[in-house]
Design a protein around this motif. Structure first.
Motif, PDB file in Angstrom:
ATOM      1  N   ARG A  69     -27.089 -16.796  -6.672  1.00  0.00           N
ATOM      2  CA  ARG A  69     -26.915 -18.156  -5.948  1.00  0.00           C
ATOM      3  C   ARG A  69     -27.787 -18.978  -5.789  1.00  0.00           C
ATOM      4  N   LEU A  70     -29.466 -18.781  -6.356  1.00  0.00           N
ATOM      5  CA  LEU A  70     -29.892 -20.099  -6.098  1.00  0.00           C
ATOM      6  C   LEU A  70     -29.302 -21.365  -7.397  1.00  0.00           C
ATOM      7  N   SER A  71     -29.153 -20.489  -8.686  1.00  0.00           N
ATOM      8  CA  SER A  71     -28.931 -20.902  -9.540  1.00  0.00           C
ATOM      9  C   SER A  71     -27.639 -21.838  -9.503  1.00  0.00           C
ATOM     10  N   GLN A  72     -26.503 -21.000  -8.448  1.00  0.00           N
ATOM     11  CA  GLN A  72     -25.308 -21.838  -8.606  1.00  0.00           C
ATOM     12  C   GLN A  72     -26.224 -23.151  -7.408  1.00  0.00           C
ATOM     13  N   LEU A  73     -26.956 -23.090  -6.979  1.00  0.00           N
ATOM     14  CA  LEU A  73     -27.330 -23.958  -6.256  1.00  0.00           C
ATOM     15  C   LEU A  73     -27.981 -25.404  -6.311  1.00  0.00           C
ATOM     16  N   LEU A  74     -28.302 -24.613  -7.655  1.00  0.00           N
ATOM     17  CA  LEU A  74     -29.621 -25.658  -8.031  1.00  0.00           C
ATOM     18  C   LEU A  74     -28.361 -26.323  -9.117  1.00  0.00           C
ATOM     19  N   ALA A  75     -27.588 -25.780  -9.635  1.00  0.00           N
ATOM     20  CA  ALA A  75     -26.950 -27.008 -10.294  1.00  0.00           C
ATOM     21  C   ALA A  75     -25.661 -27.364  -9.279  1.00  0.00           C
ATOM     22  N   THR A  76     -25.589 -27.176  -7.788  1.00  0.00           N
ATOM     23  CA  THR A  76     -24.668 -28.516  -7.162  1.00  0.00           C
ATOM     24  C   THR A  76     -26.168 -30.152  -7.180  1.00  0.00           C
ATOM     25  N   ILE A  77     -26.632 -29.606  -6.964  1.00  0.00           N
ATOM     26  CA  ILE A  77     -28.087 -30.452  -6.012  1.00  0.00           C
ATOM     27  C   ILE A  77     -28.131 -31.426  -7.579  1.00  0.00           C
ATOM     28  N   GLU A  83     -34.835 -30.184  -3.328  1.00  0.00           N
ATOM     29  CA  GLU A  83     -34.799 -29.213  -3.148  1.00  0.00           C
ATOM     30  C   GLU A  83     -34.982 -28.466  -4.888  1.00  0.00           C
ATOM     31  N   ALA A  84     -34.536 -28.995  -6.029  1.00  0.00           N
ATOM     32  CA  ALA A  84     -34.496 -28.512  -6.942  1.00  0.00           C
ATOM     33  C   ALA A  84     -35.344 -27.390  -7.763  1.00  0.00           C
ATOM     34  N   ALA A  85     -36.164 -28.411  -7.366  1.00  0.00           N
ATOM     35  CA  ALA A  85     -37.874 -27.441  -7.878  1.00  0.00           C
ATOM     36  C   ALA A  85     -37.637 -26.171  -6.582  1.00  0.00           C
ATOM     37  N   ILE A  86     -37.887 -26.603  -5.390  1.00  0.00           N
ATOM     38  CA  ILE A  86     -38.068 -25.222  -4.676  1.00  0.00           C
ATOM     39  C   ILE A  86     -36.812 -24.132  -5.418  1.00  0.00           C
ATOM     40  N   ILE A  87     -35.636 -24.822  -5.901  1.00  0.00           N
ATOM     41  CA  ILE A  87     -34.967 -23.271  -5.719  1.00  0.00           C
ATOM     42  C   ILE A  87     -35.664 -23.210  -7.249  1.00  0.00           C
ATOM     43  N   ARG A  88     -35.952 -23.830  -8.415  1.00  0.00           N
ATOM     44  CA  ARG A  88     -36.714 -23.229  -9.602  1.00  0.00           C
ATOM     45  C   ARG A  88     -37.591 -22.284  -9.154  1.00  0.00           C
ATOM     46  N   SER A  89     -38.366 -22.988  -8.223  1.00  0.00           N
ATOM     47  CA  SER A  89     -39.460 -21.767  -8.441  1.00  0.00           C
ATOM     48  C   SER A  89     -38.809 -20.713  -7.525  1.00  0.00           C
ATOM     49  N   LEU A  90     -38.163 -20.182  -6.637  1.00  0.00           N
ATOM     50  CA  LEU A  90     -37.224 -19.681  -6.446  1.00  0.00           C
ATOM     51  C   LEU A  90     -37.155 -18.497  -7.371  1.00  0.00           C
ATOM     52  N   ILE A  91     -35.776 -18.828  -8.202  1.00  0.00           N
ATOM     53  CA  ILE A  91     -35.829 -18.383  -9.695  1.00  0.00           C
ATOM     54  C   ILE A  91     -36.868 -17.564 -10.629  1.00  0.00           C
ATOM     55  N   MET A  92     -36.557 -17.005 -11.036  1.00  0.00           N
ATOM     56  CA  MET A  92     -37.536 -15.859 -12.366  1.00  0.00           C
ATOM     57  C   MET A  92     -37.072 -17.574 -13.053  1.00  0.00           C
TER      58      MET A  92
END
Lengths: 92, 568
Positions: A69-77, A83-92
């Motif tokens: 989900r996070l990677s999908q979200l990352l694709a959207t922003i 946020e992308a950074a955050i998401i990337r941090s969340l994703i392994m």
């Protein structure tokens, strides 16, 4: 825990005995949501271990789902945003 | 249905079918020409001629004739019942009339004064379907005694047994023993087959009954006491079944006593087992104990029969002794397989210990394989002993929970972060920090906050990526502490390297980027970390100073927090 570990190392194998196992199993039990909610006085070690394995597997699955989900979200922003950074941090 | 008591007086009448198989027209000896029927009227047997339907009391001796001629298997058994039945009705056994001076006479000479030998027993036998429920208890009581008595009677053929059972009228069927025994066994078998109940419960009840029988001192008392005592156990199971079993048991006992071991062997396995036990007890010899243990082991109910052999052994001086010879031969083979003699408790204990060991071993095996499975689930688990492995499992589980929590939170938060992230971040960070309850420095989130701005201003996405995690981490309040403490400090974290690589900036030598996504790394790092890594490379580009300081602070804070966490 470290104290226990030191005790383990110093003491004989007998120290690594039922008491520790019981303690660890009870700790595990605390973490397991299912057993914790139910009555936890008669849960056997085998069951606790089984539940732990199952729980870990389910957590793995959940992590995978969330990563997806996070990677999908990352694709959207836009990738430059925080946020992308955050998401990337969340994703392994 | 014509509830007629069968008339065994005349052989010819046997073939005469009646409404019930048990009813047979009875021809009184006197009125040869007319067919008399023994009818069950008003609770007693009356004789009525088929033609006249006159009420007459059928002399008991009528049964004698019938019985005499009875050669079939069922007939004798039914005749037994009927005889008993009739005897109940007509105590005065005028055996003189058609007394065949064989055992039948002796049979009748001793009217069944046994109260148990009431009609219910016969009723149960006669009308098993209908009477069974009503005569459950009574039948239970009565059924065993009559049969037992019969068997006892046959058993009493042997000196001791018979001598000890004077009160039992049927105990004198010496001559008919063989046939009766066979009949009885057949009957019992028949009954048992009819009942169709040979479960362990029956065996247990039977065993109990046999034990009870054994406990009684006198052989005469044995069947009665056993019967009476067996009532409770009988009532446990179906009365019919118990009766069958009990009867079978008793009959087998009698059989053994009267060298009908073959018959008893022919009985069902349970009965056999119980018979063996009974036989053991009844002979009451030392062999009894042996055979008791043997039979106990023979029967597949160690739990139940363990007590029986023990009890049997205790009652060495049981009633019968003749059975010993035959029963012993049959049982010795079983006895040899187990320790017998006098160590009943030792045998029991050894067996219990074996069972216990087996179950314990099985339990341990189950636990061990689950531990192995768990070990495979935990990444980088190289511990061999259970305790440390469980420790790691606990920590890994915690970190996993944390990770899932954060990720789910991030999922929910990211869409909301489109607007002023900066504004939200601290708020969220504080809120999250509070909510999370992690004992990380709350002040920390404020510190890197300015870095967020700086991070966002970073030209390089890598830098942003580097900073990104850092900034929100304090905001999240949880993740920063978690991954911050350089899980890869000592560990050349491949994982952190992998994570850092996408970010693109990390120095492989000291991957400082907190492995946010892998909280477990944090734990591992905590385990092995000792020094705060020089967090320079990630923050090398912009605001390196601050991040490093913040990171240093984080590291410093993470140390104790990590330890705290570990201890948790």
């Amino acid at each position: 825990m470290s104290s226990r570990r030191s005790r383990q190392s110093t003491a004989g194998v007998s120290r690594i005995s039922d008491d520790q196992i019981i303690e660890l199993v009870s700790k595990l039990r605390q973490l397991l949501p299912e057993i914790r909610d139910r009555r936890s006085d008669k849960v056997s070690a085998s069951k606790v271990l089984q539940e732990t394995c199952n729980y870990i597997r389910s957590l793995h699955r959940e992590v995978d789902d969330l990563s997806e989900r996070l990677s999908q979200l990352l694709a959207t922003i836009d990738t430059d945003s925080a946020e992308a950074a955050i998401i990337r941090s969340l994703i392994m | 249905m014509n509830h007629c008591v069968p008339d065994f007086e005349m052989e010819d009448d046997y073939s005469i079918p009646s409404s019930s198989s048990l009813t047979r027209p009875k021809r009184p000896s006197m009125p040869e020409d007319e067919i008399m029927e023994l009818l069950w009227q008003n609770g007693q047997v009356v004789m009525q001629s088929q033609n006249q339907r006159s009420l007459k009391k059928s002399p008991p001796f009528k049964f004698h004739d019938a019985y005499q001629s009875a050669s079939g298997e069922i007939r004798p058994s039914s005749s037994h019942q009927y005889h008993h039945h009739q005897q109940q009705q007509q105590q005065p056994v005028t055996d003189h009339l058609f007394m065949q001076e064989d055992e039948m006479a002796s049979w009748l000479h001793y009217p069944l004064s046994d109260a148990n030998f009431d009609q219910d027993f016969c009723t149960d036998l006669l009308y098993p379907s209908s009477a069974a429920p009503c005569v459950t208890s009574t039948a239970a009581t009565s059924a065993p005694p009559p049969l037992g008595r019969v068997s006892q009677v046959s058993a009493s053929a042997s000196a001791v047994a018979s001598a000890s059972r004077p009160p039992i009228p049927p105990a004198r069927r010496n001559d008919l023993e063989s046939t009766r025994i066979q009949n009885f066994v057949h009957f019992s078998r028949h009954k048992t087959a009819r009942a169709g109940q040979f479960g362990p419960l029956n065996s247990k009840s039977v065993v109990r009954e046999s034990t009870v029988v054994d406990s009684s001192d006198t052989p005469a008392m044995a069947p009665e006491s056993g019967a009476s005592q067996a009532v409770p156990s009988n009532t446990e199971a179906a009365s019919g079944r118990n009766n069958n079993n009990t009867c079978a048991n008793m009959s087998t006992t009698a059989v053994t006593n009267t060298q009908s071991v073959g018959v008893s062997m022919g009985a069902s396995k349970d009965n056999l087992a119980t018979c063996e036990v009974t036989m053991i007890s009844s002979p009451g010899g030392s062999s009894a104990s042996a055979s008791a243990s043997a039979s106990a082991s023979a029967s597949a109910e160690p739990a139940t029969l363990k007590a029986v052999p023990a009890e049997d052994r205790k009652r060495k001086g049981r009633e019968h002794d003749e059975a010993e010879c035959q029963s012993e031969d049959a049982e010795f083979e079983f006895a040899d397989t187990k320790k017998q003699t006098h160590g009943s408790t030792s045998t029991k204990r050894s067996r219990a210990a074996e069972v216990h060991n087996l179950s314990e071993r099985r339990r341990r095996d189950r636990i061990n394989e689950k531990m192995k499975a768990l070990q495979q689930l935990i990444p980088r688990c190289n511990k061999s002993d259970k305790a440390s492995m469980l420790d790691e499992a606990i920590e890994y589980l915690k970190s996993l929970q944390l990770q899932v929590q954060i990720m789910s939170m991030g999922c929910g938060m990211v869409p909301m972060m489109f607007p002023g992230v900066q504004q939200y971040m601290p708020t969220m960070g504080m809120g999250i920090g509070m909510g999370m309850g992690m004992d990380m420095g709350i002040s920390r989130p404020m510190m890197p906050f300015p870095n967020v701005l700086a991070g966002s201003a970073l030209p390089t996405p890598a830098g942003a990526a580097h900073l990104g995690p850092r900034f929100p981490m304090p905001a999240f309040h949880m993740p920063p502490p978690v991954p911050a403490p350089d899980p890869s400090r000592i560990q050349p974290n491949n994982q952190s390297d992998a994570m850092l690589n996408p970010l693109g900036t990390q120095n492989p030598n000291q991957p400082q980027v907190p492995n946010f996504a892998d909280p477990y790394q944090h734990y591992i790092g905590l385990h092995q970390m000792q020094l705060p890594p020089p967090q320079s490379q990630a923050m090398a580009q912009p605001s390196s100073r601050k991040p490093s300081t913040s990171r240093g602070a984080e590291n410093l804070e993470n140390h104790p927090s990590g330890d705290t966490k570990r201890k948790r």
